[in-house]
Design an enzyme around this catalytic site. Structure first.
Site, PDB file in Angstrom:
ATOM      1  N   LYS A   1       0.851  -1.193   0.000  1.00  0.00           N
ATOM      2  CA  LYS A   1       0.000   0.000   0.000  1.00  0.00           C
ATOM      3  C   LYS A   1       0.893   1.252   0.000  1.00  0.00           C
ATOM      4  O   LYS A   1       1.971   1.226  -0.598  1.00  0.00           O
ATOM      5  CB  LYS A   1      -0.976  -0.054   1.175  1.00  0.00           C
TER       6      LYS A   1
ATOM      7  N   HIS B   1      -8.699  -3.308  -6.070  1.00  0.00           N
ATOM      8  CA  HIS B   1      -8.598  -3.424  -4.612  1.00  0.00           C
ATOM      9  C   HIS B   1      -9.711  -2.587  -3.973  1.00  0.00           C
ATOM     10  O   HIS B   1     -10.062  -1.523  -4.479  1.00  0.00           O
ATOM     11  CB  HIS B   1      -7.218  -2.934  -4.144  1.00  0.00           C
TER      12      HIS B   1
ATOM     13  N   GLU C   1     -11.385 -10.600  -1.185  1.00  0.00           N
ATOM     14  CA  GLU C   1     -11.001  -9.700  -0.105  1.00  0.00           C
ATOM     15  C   GLU C   1     -12.240  -9.136   0.571  1.00  0.00           C
ATOM     16  O   GLU C   1     -12.754  -8.089   0.150  1.00  0.00           O
ATOM     17  CB  GLU C   1     -10.224  -8.537  -0.703  1.00  0.00           C
TER      18      GLU C   1
ATOM     19  N   GLY D   1      -7.398  -4.881   7.053  1.00  0.00           N
ATOM     20  CA  GLY D   1      -6.770  -3.957   7.999  1.00  0.00           C
ATOM     21  C   GLY D   1      -7.515  -3.839   9.314  1.00  0.00           C
ATOM     22  O   GLY D   1      -7.222  -2.963  10.125  1.00  0.00           O
TER      23      GLY D   1
END
Ligand code: PGA
Length: 263
Positions: A21, A104, A176, A182
């Protein structure tokens, strides 16, 4: 838990991708890559690092002649021209990148990327021989409303309808769950397996055996502690790792787990 034959899993080479990232610096990147390379060699797993684009050249140089490959975190839908701030697929390929992440959830969420745009980016990557890692995932609200499979099918179909390939090695899919990225929350191995199995079915509908051969990664708070349980599932072929990819030994321990469940 329905899954494809366990034996089929061994036809797909495990893949672990580190998505850095917007983290790193010239100095810290160098330390991190050296820390990874000083870990015991892992033969049975392909390892890819995706640094911020400004560091691609540095990372490509640092991993040359090693078993690591480099990927980008994003790519333009356009081929060339007046698109300030964008990086084209041809540029990434010329530099030596092998992979590129598309769709993403952070791009979908913070940059309003639609399914159509993600599909066009994947097609651009394929045009120049880059392997797109196509990310799909549902939000917590969508999961709690029972919409998980519907949302994922829409996201995957949008890409499958546009990309011009029946070759499974040309692309990778990554599941995902947005609520697990996160956050420290992970989908249970069974929850992830159910989704992976469904995605594989979808690929098989596009072309017989496309699902059997295509690698489907899991992403969302993968850590050394939960990696083995996830990778032991018959339809999980590796991981897209965010936070834990910023720690050399954690990342390599995750790659080792993927390798243990591979060929
Ligand atoms: P995380 O990120 O491992 O930090 O949850 C995963 C991802 O964004 O791919």
């Amino acid at each position: 838990m329905e899954g494809f034959l366990a034996s089929e899993k061994y036809m797909r080479r495990p893949l672990v991708v580190g998505n850095w990232k917007m983290n790193g610096s010239l100095t810290s990147n160098s330390h991190l890559l050296k820390a990874m390379q000083s870990c015991p060699a892992i033969e049975g797993c392909e390892i890819v690092i995706c640094p911020p684009s400004i560091f691609l050249t540095q990372c490509l140089a640092e991993v040359s002649n090693t078993r690591f490959a480099i990927g980008a975190q994003d790519v333009s839908e356009h081929k060339v021209g007046a698109f300030t701030g964008e990086v084209s697929a041809a540029m990434l390929a010329e530099l030596g990148c092998k992979y590129v992440i598309v769709g993403h959830s952070e791009r979908r969420q913070f940059h309003c990327e639609s399914n159509g745009l993600v599909a066009r980016k994947a097609a651009r990557a394929l045009d120049v021989g880059l392997i797109p890692i196509i990310c799909v995932g549902e939000t917590l609200t969508q999961r709690e409303s029972g919409l998980t499979f519907h949302v994922l099918a829409e996201q995957l179909d949008a890409v499958l309808n546009v990309i011009d390939t029946d070759v499974s090695s040309a692309f990778v899919v990554s599941y995902e769950p947005v609520w697990a990225i996160g956050t420290g929350k992970t989908a249970t191995p069974e929850m992830a397996q159910d989704v992976h199995s469904m995605l594989r079915e979808k690929l098989n509908i596009k072309r017989p055996n496309l699902g059997v051969d295509t690698r489907i990664l899991y992403g969302g708070s993968i850590k050394p502690e939960n990696a083995a349980a996830l990778f032991s599932m018959p339809d999980i072929d590796g991981g897209l790792v965010g936070g834990a990819s910023l720690d050399g030994s954690m990342f390599m321990s995750i790659a080792k787990s993927a390798s243990d469940f591979g060929s």
